[in-house]
Motif scaffolding. Structure first.
Motif, mmCIF file in Angstrom:
data_model
loop_
_atom_site.group_PDB
_atom_site.id
_atom_site.type_symbol
_atom_site.label_atom_id
_atom_site.label_comp_id
_atom_site.label_asym_id
_atom_site.label_seq_id
_atom_site.Cartn_x
_atom_site.Cartn_y
_atom_site.Cartn_z
ATOM 1 N N LEU A 27 -4.108 2.171 11.016
ATOM 2 C CA LEU A 27 -4.855 2.229 9.693
ATOM 3 C C LEU A 27 -4.198 1.761 8.503
ATOM 4 O O LEU A 27 -4.571 1.096 7.606
ATOM 5 N N ASP A 31 -6.236 -1.019 7.028
ATOM 6 C CA ASP A 31 -7.256 -0.570 5.960
ATOM 7 C C ASP A 31 -6.547 -0.483 4.736
ATOM 8 O O ASP A 31 -6.938 -1.255 3.865
ATOM 9 N N CYS A 32 -5.142 0.098 4.652
ATOM 10 C CA CYS A 32 -4.519 -0.089 3.244
ATOM 11 C C CYS A 32 -4.099 -1.470 3.248
ATOM 12 O O CYS A 32 -4.222 -1.876 1.897
ATOM 13 N N LEU A 44 -4.501 -6.735 -4.207
ATOM 14 C CA LEU A 44 -5.435 -6.234 -5.259
ATOM 15 C C LEU A 44 -4.861 -4.845 -5.560
ATOM 16 O O LEU A 44 -4.706 -4.593 -6.747
ATOM 17 N N PRO A 46 -1.214 -2.328 -5.632
ATOM 18 C CA PRO A 46 0.360 -2.478 -5.910
ATOM 19 C C PRO A 46 1.224 -2.393 -4.809
ATOM 20 O O PRO A 46 0.658 -2.140 -3.629
ATOM 21 N N ILE A 48 3.133 -1.020 -1.902
ATOM 22 C CA ILE A 48 3.544 0.220 -1.606
ATOM 23 C C ILE A 48 4.323 0.571 -0.637
ATOM 24 O O ILE A 48 4.631 1.313 0.094
ATOM 25 N N LEU A 53 7.970 3.320 -3.960
ATOM 26 C CA LEU A 53 7.168 4.426 -4.076
ATOM 27 C C LEU A 53 8.330 5.434 -4.286
ATOM 28 O O LEU A 53 8.120 6.812 -4.096
ATOM 29 N N LEU A 61 2.142 11.712 -3.200
ATOM 30 C CA LEU A 61 1.707 10.472 -2.702
ATOM 31 C C LEU A 61 0.458 10.925 -1.611
ATOM 32 O O LEU A 61 -0.659 10.249 -1.492
ATOM 33 N N VAL A 64 -2.338 11.093 -3.544
ATOM 34 C CA VAL A 64 -2.985 9.715 -4.148
ATOM 35 C C VAL A 64 -3.835 9.261 -2.971
ATOM 36 O O VAL A 64 -4.975 8.831 -3.102
ATOM 37 N N ILE A 65 -3.391 9.537 -1.657
ATOM 38 C CA ILE A 65 -3.995 9.212 -0.693
ATOM 39 C C ILE A 65 -5.213 9.944 -0.295
ATOM 40 O O ILE A 65 -6.412 9.204 -0.124
ATOM 41 N N THR A 72 -10.231 3.236 -10.556
ATOM 42 C CA THR A 72 -9.872 2.110 -9.930
ATOM 43 C C THR A 72 -10.191 1.758 -8.484
ATOM 44 O O THR A 72 -10.944 2.635 -7.942
ATOM 45 N N MET A 74 -8.644 2.130 -5.728
ATOM 46 C CA MET A 74 -8.124 2.829 -4.747
ATOM 47 C C MET A 74 -9.084 4.018 -4.361
ATOM 48 O O MET A 74 -9.321 4.955 -5.118
ATOM 49 N N TRP A 77 -9.314 8.986 0.576
ATOM 50 C CA TRP A 77 -9.250 8.976 1.859
ATOM 51 C C TRP A 77 -9.713 10.129 2.513
ATOM 52 O O TRP A 77 -9.583 10.497 3.929
ATOM 53 N N LEU A 93 5.149 5.916 4.454
ATOM 54 C CA LEU A 93 5.304 4.934 3.566
ATOM 55 C C LEU A 93 6.843 5.143 2.859
ATOM 56 O O LEU A 93 7.555 4.243 2.761
HETATM 57 C C1 HEC Z 1 -10.034 -0.996 -1.848
HETATM 58 C C2 HEC Z 1 -8.918 -1.420 -1.966
HETATM 59 C C3 HEC Z 1 -7.749 -0.258 -1.483
HETATM 60 C C4 HEC Z 1 -7.595 0.280 -0.322
HETATM 61 C C5 HEC Z 1 -8.338 0.219 0.758
HETATM 62 C C6 HEC Z 1 -6.281 1.264 -0.552
HETATM 63 N N1 HEC Z 1 -5.885 1.181 -1.813
HETATM 64 FE FE1 HEC Z 1 -4.305 2.198 -2.521
HETATM 65 N N2 HEC Z 1 -4.518 1.387 -4.446
HETATM 66 C C7 HEC Z 1 -5.503 0.409 -4.619
HETATM 67 C C8 HEC Z 1 -5.385 0.167 -5.991
HETATM 68 C C9 HEC Z 1 -6.296 -0.904 -6.822
HETATM 69 C C10 HEC Z 1 -4.492 0.932 -6.485
HETATM 70 C C11 HEC Z 1 -3.837 0.756 -8.119
HETATM 71 C C12 HEC Z 1 -4.633 2.082 -8.783
HETATM 72 C C13 HEC Z 1 -3.984 2.018 -10.240
HETATM 73 O O1 HEC Z 1 -4.305 1.195 -10.922
HETATM 74 O O2 HEC Z 1 -3.377 3.200 -10.432
HETATM 75 C C14 HEC Z 1 -3.919 1.882 -5.538
HETATM 76 C C15 HEC Z 1 -2.815 2.603 -5.576
HETATM 77 C C16 HEC Z 1 -2.206 3.187 -4.275
HETATM 78 C C17 HEC Z 1 -1.236 4.068 -4.619
HETATM 79 C C18 HEC Z 1 -0.358 4.571 -5.851
HETATM 80 C C19 HEC Z 1 0.775 3.350 -6.127
HETATM 81 C C20 HEC Z 1 1.463 3.510 -7.134
HETATM 82 O O3 HEC Z 1 2.674 2.892 -7.460
HETATM 83 O O4 HEC Z 1 1.160 4.505 -8.031
HETATM 84 C C21 HEC Z 1 -0.810 4.486 -3.318
HETATM 85 C C22 HEC Z 1 0.414 5.352 -2.871
HETATM 86 C C23 HEC Z 1 -1.721 3.801 -2.432
HETATM 87 N N3 HEC Z 1 -2.529 3.180 -3.080
HETATM 88 C C24 HEC Z 1 -1.878 4.016 -1.096
HETATM 89 C C25 HEC Z 1 -2.938 3.563 -0.173
HETATM 90 C C26 HEC Z 1 -2.922 3.998 1.249
HETATM 91 C C27 HEC Z 1 -1.802 4.730 1.927
HETATM 92 C C28 HEC Z 1 -4.163 3.335 1.652
HETATM 93 C C29 HEC Z 1 -4.622 3.348 2.920
HETATM 94 C C30 HEC Z 1 -4.909 4.660 3.449
HETATM 95 C C31 HEC Z 1 -4.663 2.648 0.434
HETATM 96 N N4 HEC Z 1 -3.903 2.670 -0.740
HETATM 97 C C32 HEC Z 1 -5.880 1.889 0.551
HETATM 98 C C33 HEC Z 1 -6.524 -0.072 -3.932
HETATM 99 C C34 HEC Z 1 -6.786 0.438 -2.568
#
Ligand code: HEC
Length: 99
Positions: A27, A31-32, A44, A46, A48, A53, A61, A64-65, A72, A74, A77, A93
């Motif tokens: 996943l 997905d991530c 798209l 940042p 990770i 991190l 964290l 956030v997940i 945004t 993100m 989940w 992570l």
């Molecule tokens: C649809 C796109 C998308 C998906 C799918 C996604 N992310 Fe993200 N994620 C983002 C974006 C865009 C940001 C930045 C948000 C912001 O501007 O603060 C982000 C931010 C984060 C951050 C914070 C990073 C930081 O430096 O603050 C974490 C941790 C993270 N995502 C983990 C995950 C994990 C783990 C998954 C899978 C379970 C996941 N993301 C799936 C788009 C996505």
């Protein structure tokens, strides 16, 4: 949740107590990775990888997940992951020692 689903969830709960590392690893990559890049170094979303991190506590964290970053792309989940699975991914992570 209807009654049958509730009963099923209760019956299945013990089996779910231990996060499925293989499924979660997949996943994270698929997905991530679709937003954060296949190697998680950013797209798209940042970078990770563990070094990016390092300033996060595992609990932050995990939040956030589970809740995403509102406003945004993100996504939260929580509909797809249990607290334990999100905690597993957070540790995964932060650990970063793989490849
Ligand atoms: C649809 C796109 C998308 C998906 C799918 C996604 N992310 Fe993200 N994620 C983002 C974006 C865009 C940001 C930045 C948000 C912001 O501007 O603060 C982000 C931010 C984060 C951050 C914070 C990073 C930081 O430096 O603050 C974490 C941790 C993270 N995502 C983990 C995950 C994990 C783990 C998954 C899978 C379970 C996941 N993301 C799936 C788009 C996505």
């Amino acid at each position: 949740m209807n009654k049958a689903a509730l009963i099923l969830a209760l019956v299945a709960a013990p089996a779910l107590a231990e996060p499925d590392a293989h499924a979660l690893e997949r996943l994270v990559k698929q997905d991530c990775g679709s937003c954060h890049g296949l190697t998680l170094k950013g797209g798209l979303g940042p970078d990770i990888r563990a070094q990016a991190l390092a300033h996060y506590e595992a609990a932050a964290l995990q939040a956030v997940i589970l809740d995403g970053v509102p406003g945004t792309p993100m996504p939260p989940w929580r509909p797809l992951l249990t607290d334990e699975e999100a905690a597993w991914i957070a540790e995964y992570l932060l650990d970063g020692d793989r490849e």
